[in-house]
Design a protein around this motif. Structure first.
Motif, PDB file in Angstrom:
ATOM      1  N   LEU A  35       0.299  -3.401  -6.449  1.00  0.00           N
ATOM      2  CA  LEU A  35      -0.138  -3.276  -7.842  1.00  0.00           C
ATOM      3  C   LEU A  35      -0.293  -1.827  -8.284  1.00  0.00           C
ATOM      4  O   LEU A  35      -0.297  -1.533  -9.468  1.00  0.00           O
ATOM      5  CB  LEU A  35      -1.511  -3.951  -8.001  1.00  0.00           C
ATOM      6  CG  LEU A  35      -1.581  -5.465  -7.839  1.00  0.00           C
ATOM      7  CD1 LEU A  35      -3.040  -5.920  -7.784  1.00  0.00           C
ATOM      8  CD2 LEU A  35      -0.866  -6.137  -8.995  1.00  0.00           C
ATOM      9  N   GLY A  69       0.821  -1.215   0.000  1.00  0.00           N
ATOM     10  CA  GLY A  69       0.000   0.000   0.000  1.00  0.00           C
ATOM     11  C   GLY A  69       0.852   1.260   0.000  1.00  0.00           C
ATOM     12  O   GLY A  69       1.763   1.423  -0.821  1.00  0.00           O
ATOM     13  N   ALA A  96       4.420  -5.034  -8.604  1.00  0.00           N
ATOM     14  CA  ALA A  96       4.356  -6.450  -8.989  1.00  0.00           C
ATOM     15  C   ALA A  96       3.088  -7.083  -8.443  1.00  0.00           C
ATOM     16  O   ALA A  96       2.645  -6.754  -7.335  1.00  0.00           O
ATOM     17  CB  ALA A  96       5.560  -7.202  -8.431  1.00  0.00           C
ATOM     18  N   LEU A 126      -0.588  -7.404   5.315  1.00  0.00           N
ATOM     19  CA  LEU A 126      -1.413  -6.596   6.220  1.00  0.00           C
ATOM     20  C   LEU A 126      -2.626  -6.035   5.484  1.00  0.00           C
ATOM     21  O   LEU A 126      -2.478  -5.373   4.451  1.00  0.00           O
ATOM     22  CB  LEU A 126      -0.583  -5.438   6.783  1.00  0.00           C
ATOM     23  CG  LEU A 126       0.571  -5.862   7.700  1.00  0.00           C
ATOM     24  CD1 LEU A 126       1.907  -5.613   7.038  1.00  0.00           C
ATOM     25  CD2 LEU A 126       0.514  -5.103   9.002  1.00  0.00           C
ATOM     26  N   ILE A 166       5.845  -4.969  -2.231  1.00  0.00           N
ATOM     27  CA  ILE A 166       5.259  -4.995  -3.576  1.00  0.00           C
ATOM     28  C   ILE A 166       3.794  -4.593  -3.520  1.00  0.00           C
ATOM     29  O   ILE A 166       3.106  -4.827  -2.524  1.00  0.00           O
ATOM     30  CB  ILE A 166       5.393  -6.384  -4.260  1.00  0.00           C
ATOM     31  CG1 ILE A 166       4.723  -7.488  -3.419  1.00  0.00           C
ATOM     32  CG2 ILE A 166       6.846  -6.717  -4.515  1.00  0.00           C
ATOM     33  CD1 ILE A 166       4.598  -8.803  -4.164  1.00  0.00           C
ATOM     34  N   ASP A 207      -6.868  -7.156   0.448  1.00  0.00           N
ATOM     35  CA  ASP A 207      -8.262  -7.003  -0.010  1.00  0.00           C
ATOM     36  C   ASP A 207      -9.040  -8.256   0.403  1.00  0.00           C
ATOM     37  O   ASP A 207      -8.640  -9.371   0.070  1.00  0.00           O
ATOM     38  CB  ASP A 207      -8.296  -6.838  -1.538  1.00  0.00           C
ATOM     39  CG  ASP A 207      -7.577  -5.564  -1.974  1.00  0.00           C
ATOM     40  OD1 ASP A 207      -7.672  -4.551  -1.259  1.00  0.00           O
ATOM     41  OD2 ASP A 207      -6.884  -5.595  -3.016  1.00  0.00           O
TER      42      ASP A 207
HETATM   43  C1  LIG Z   1      -6.511  -2.984   1.419  1.00  0.00           C
HETATM   44  S1  LIG Z   1      -4.951  -2.508   0.776  1.00  0.00           S
HETATM   45  C2  LIG Z   1      -3.852  -2.614   2.203  1.00  0.00           C
HETATM   46  C3  LIG Z   1      -2.584  -1.857   1.999  1.00  0.00           C
HETATM   47  C4  LIG Z   1      -1.636  -1.836   3.210  1.00  0.00           C
HETATM   48  N1  LIG Z   1      -1.140  -3.160   3.508  1.00  0.00           N
HETATM   49  C5  LIG Z   1      -2.316  -1.248   4.409  1.00  0.00           C
HETATM   50  O1  LIG Z   1      -2.626  -2.000   5.356  1.00  0.00           O
HETATM   51  O2  LIG Z   1      -2.530  -0.033   4.418  1.00  0.00           O
HETATM   52  C6  LIG Z   1      -4.434  -3.924  -0.141  1.00  0.00           C
HETATM   53  C7  LIG Z   1      -3.281  -3.626  -1.051  1.00  0.00           C
HETATM   54  O3  LIG Z   1      -2.863  -4.829  -1.683  1.00  0.00           O
HETATM   55  C8  LIG Z   1      -2.581  -4.556  -3.044  1.00  0.00           C
HETATM   56  N2  LIG Z   1      -2.777  -5.818  -3.787  1.00  0.00           N
HETATM   57  C9  LIG Z   1      -3.943  -6.456  -3.999  1.00  0.00           C
HETATM   58  N3  LIG Z   1      -3.741  -7.600  -4.669  1.00  0.00           N
HETATM   59  C10 LIG Z   1      -2.404  -7.684  -4.878  1.00  0.00           C
HETATM   60  C11 LIG Z   1      -1.577  -8.628  -5.527  1.00  0.00           C
HETATM   61  N4  LIG Z   1      -2.096  -9.719  -6.097  1.00  0.00           N
HETATM   62  N5  LIG Z   1      -0.252  -8.409  -5.580  1.00  0.00           N
HETATM   63  C12 LIG Z   1       0.281  -7.286  -5.004  1.00  0.00           C
HETATM   64  N6  LIG Z   1      -0.462  -6.368  -4.367  1.00  0.00           N
HETATM   65  C13 LIG Z   1      -1.780  -6.560  -4.302  1.00  0.00           C
HETATM   66  C14 LIG Z   1      -3.557  -3.476  -3.423  1.00  0.00           C
HETATM   67  O4  LIG Z   1      -3.132  -2.720  -4.533  1.00  0.00           O
HETATM   68  C15 LIG Z   1      -3.622  -2.646  -2.145  1.00  0.00           C
HETATM   69  O5  LIG Z   1      -2.688  -1.580  -2.129  1.00  0.00           O
END
Ligand SMILES: C[S@@+](CC[C@H](N)C(=O)[O-])C[C@H]1O[C@@H](n2cnc3c(N)ncnc32)[C@H](O)[C@@H]1O
Length: 197
Positions: free
Chosen positions: A63, A41, A88, A109, A61, A112
């Motif tokens: 997206l 994130g 990635a 952490l 990493i 989604d």
């Molecule tokens: C709900 S956010 C949480 C972000 C951060 N960990 C936080 O707690 O603030 C989920 C993050 O996972 C990323 N994400 C979702 N699927 C992913 C994947 N397959 N590979 C890498 N990142 C992914 C999304 O772009 C998003 O930024």
């Protein structure tokens, strides 16, 4: 038999994995052990962690470009050279990692939650991704999963309990506290920690 669409999608994925392999080699060089945050994130958590554990090589990493930009800005502001943020998709990143690179710690952490039943196949925690992680994890590598979402917490715990290469550590303490962007929004937290057996 593969349809044309499937074949195209597989070729595209293979191309992305190949490009990532080049990027990882460029960023990590000879590094052989990393701490990985999947879905980093806005980078709050990994920059705090990397500042505290400055001897660990950390990779975050995600997206989304805008979140990675914010992560990188935090890294630069703190002058941290042991953290690398990369764009990635997680399964592609794991397939692209060079054979000499091993995971020492994994953090996920507030991933989604994909709350609807028909969306659950989109959750990152699936047997095949746990196998990908296990295949490149050092013995004793910990996987630390945190979510606010009750159903995803149960799901992740079950998938880890069912998996032959991971051992759930009931009641284990979260190793490093620093609020993430989503933790600040959602407040609630449910942890599941496991170790590569
Ligand atoms: C709900 S956010 C949480 C972000 C951060 N960990 C936080 O707690 O603030 C989920 C993050 O996972 C990323 N994400 C979702 N699927 C992913 C994947 N397959 N590979 C890498 N990142 C992914 C999304 O772009 C998003 O930024």
């Amino acid at each position: 038999m593969c349809s044309k669409g499937q074949l195209w999608a597989e070729t595209q994925r293979a191309n992305r994995v190949e490009a990532l392999r080049t990027l990882i080699t460029k960023e990590l060089g000879e590094t052989d052990t990393i701490t990985l945050e999947i879905g980093c994130g806005h980078g709050h958590w990994l920059t705090a962690y990397g500042a505290e554990y400055s001897k660990e090589k950390c990779v975050g990493i995600d997206l989304l470009n805008d979140r990675l930009k914010k992560s990188e800005a935090k890294r630069l502001k703190r002058g941290l050279t042991n953290i690398h943020f990369m764009k990635a998709e997680a399964s592609e990143f794991l397939d692209a990692i060079a054979p000499h690179v091993r995971l020492a710690k994994i953090f996920i952490l507030y991933p989604d939650p994909w709350p609807k039943a028909r969306q659950s196949k989109k959750r990152f925690i699936q047997a095949e991704n746990l196998t990908r992680l296990a295949n490149i994890a050092l013995p004793g590598c910990t996987l630390c999963f945190r979510t606010d979402h009750e159903d995803y917490h149960l799901w992740a715990t079950e998938k880890l309990l069912e998996h032959p290469d991971w051992k759930v550590l009931p009641g284990a303490q979260w190793p490093f506290e620093a609020a993430t962007f989503f933790q600040n929004l959602l407040r609630d937290k449910r942890d599941c920690l496991a170790v590569r057996s």
